[in-house]
Design an enzyme around this catalytic site. Structure first.
Site, PDB file in Angstrom:
ATOM      1  N   CYS A  31       3.229  -3.026   4.056  1.00  0.00           N
ATOM      2  CA  CYS A  31       2.432  -1.851   4.395  1.00  0.00           C
ATOM      3  C   CYS A  31       3.174  -1.114   5.509  1.00  0.00           C
ATOM      4  CB  CYS A  31       0.999  -2.220   4.785  1.00  0.00           C
ATOM      5  SG  CYS A  31       0.794  -3.203   6.281  1.00  0.00           S
ATOM      6  N   HIS A  62       9.340 -24.097   9.564  1.00  0.00           N
ATOM      7  CA  HIS A  62       8.324 -24.795  10.358  1.00  0.00           C
ATOM      8  C   HIS A  62       6.912 -24.675   9.795  1.00  0.00           C
ATOM      9  CE1 HIS A  62      10.953 -24.546  14.254  1.00  0.00           C
ATOM     10  NE2 HIS A  62      11.583 -25.073  13.228  1.00  0.00           N
ATOM     11  N   ASP A  64       0.871  -1.165   0.000  1.00  0.00           N
ATOM     12  CA  ASP A  64       0.000   0.000   0.000  1.00  0.00           C
ATOM     13  C   ASP A  64       0.917   1.226   0.000  1.00  0.00           C
ATOM     14  OD1 ASP A  64       0.913   0.348   2.624  1.00  0.00           O
ATOM     15  OD2 ASP A  64      -1.071   0.295   3.532  1.00  0.00           O
ATOM     16  N   THR A  69       2.872  -1.170   8.882  1.00  0.00           N
ATOM     17  CA  THR A  69       3.265  -2.050   9.986  1.00  0.00           C
ATOM     18  C   THR A  69       3.406  -3.508   9.576  1.00  0.00           C
ATOM     19  OG1 THR A  69       0.980  -2.501  10.620  1.00  0.00           O
ATOM     20  CG2 THR A  69       2.062  -0.603  11.677  1.00  0.00           C
ATOM     21  N   HIS A  81       5.658 -30.843  11.433  1.00  0.00           N
ATOM     22  CA  HIS A  81       5.288 -29.572  10.835  1.00  0.00           C
ATOM     23  C   HIS A  81       4.225 -29.766   9.757  1.00  0.00           C
ATOM     24  CE1 HIS A  81       8.280 -27.652  13.193  1.00  0.00           C
ATOM     25  NE2 HIS A  81       9.295 -28.231  12.586  1.00  0.00           N
TER      26      HIS A  81
END
Length: 141
Positions: free
Chosen positions: A65, A98, A8, A67, A134
């Site tokens: 973005c 993992h 963004d 954060t 996993h």
């Protein structure tokens, strides 16, 4: 390997640096936007990247973005996407090893470009362990 990338407005500048870095490493890059720092809605670009990853037209996705939180939340709405928000190389390594993550999310306002490029490299270069435990855990979600 083909990598789809999207952002963004908050991640636009970092996206440009990541795209250049990926191309320097020889990867094919599919830039899904956005194309400026003008305010836009991050879920649109998360969907574009996750659609191309799910369709197998790209091997991995990267979303950026401000954060990384919004992108990771939006990306994980797509069935089959395992998007991981990473702000350090340990997390990038662990989520590939993992969780077999297929989309990396980062926050441009949280980390700088030097660390971001190391995270990208770690994410791309780390293989999935293929450990039974996993695989079993991933199949649960």
């Amino acid at each position: 390997m083909k990598i789809a990338i999207g952002c963004d407005h908050g991640g636009y500048t970092l996206k440009l640096e990541v795209v250049n870095h990926l191309k320097e490493r020889g990867f094919e890059v599919e830039d899904m936007g956005c194309d400026s720092e003008q305010s836009c809605d991050y879920p649109i670009y998360a969907k574009k990247v996750t659609d191309i990853v799910i369709s197998k037209k790209a091997d991995l996705g990267i979303l950026i973005c401000g954060t990384g939180i919004g992108m990771s939340m939006a990306a994980n709405k797509t069935e089959g996407i395992r998007a991981a928000l990473c702000h350090d190389t340990f997390s990038a390594e662990a989520t590939k090893e993992h969780n077999n993550a297929n989309v990396l999310c980062m926050g441009a306002r949280v980390i700088g470009p030097g660390l971001a490029l190391k995270i990208v490299d770690t994410f791309i270069d780390t293989p999935f362990s293929n450990d039974e435990r996993h695989i079993r855990r991933i199949s649960m979600f």
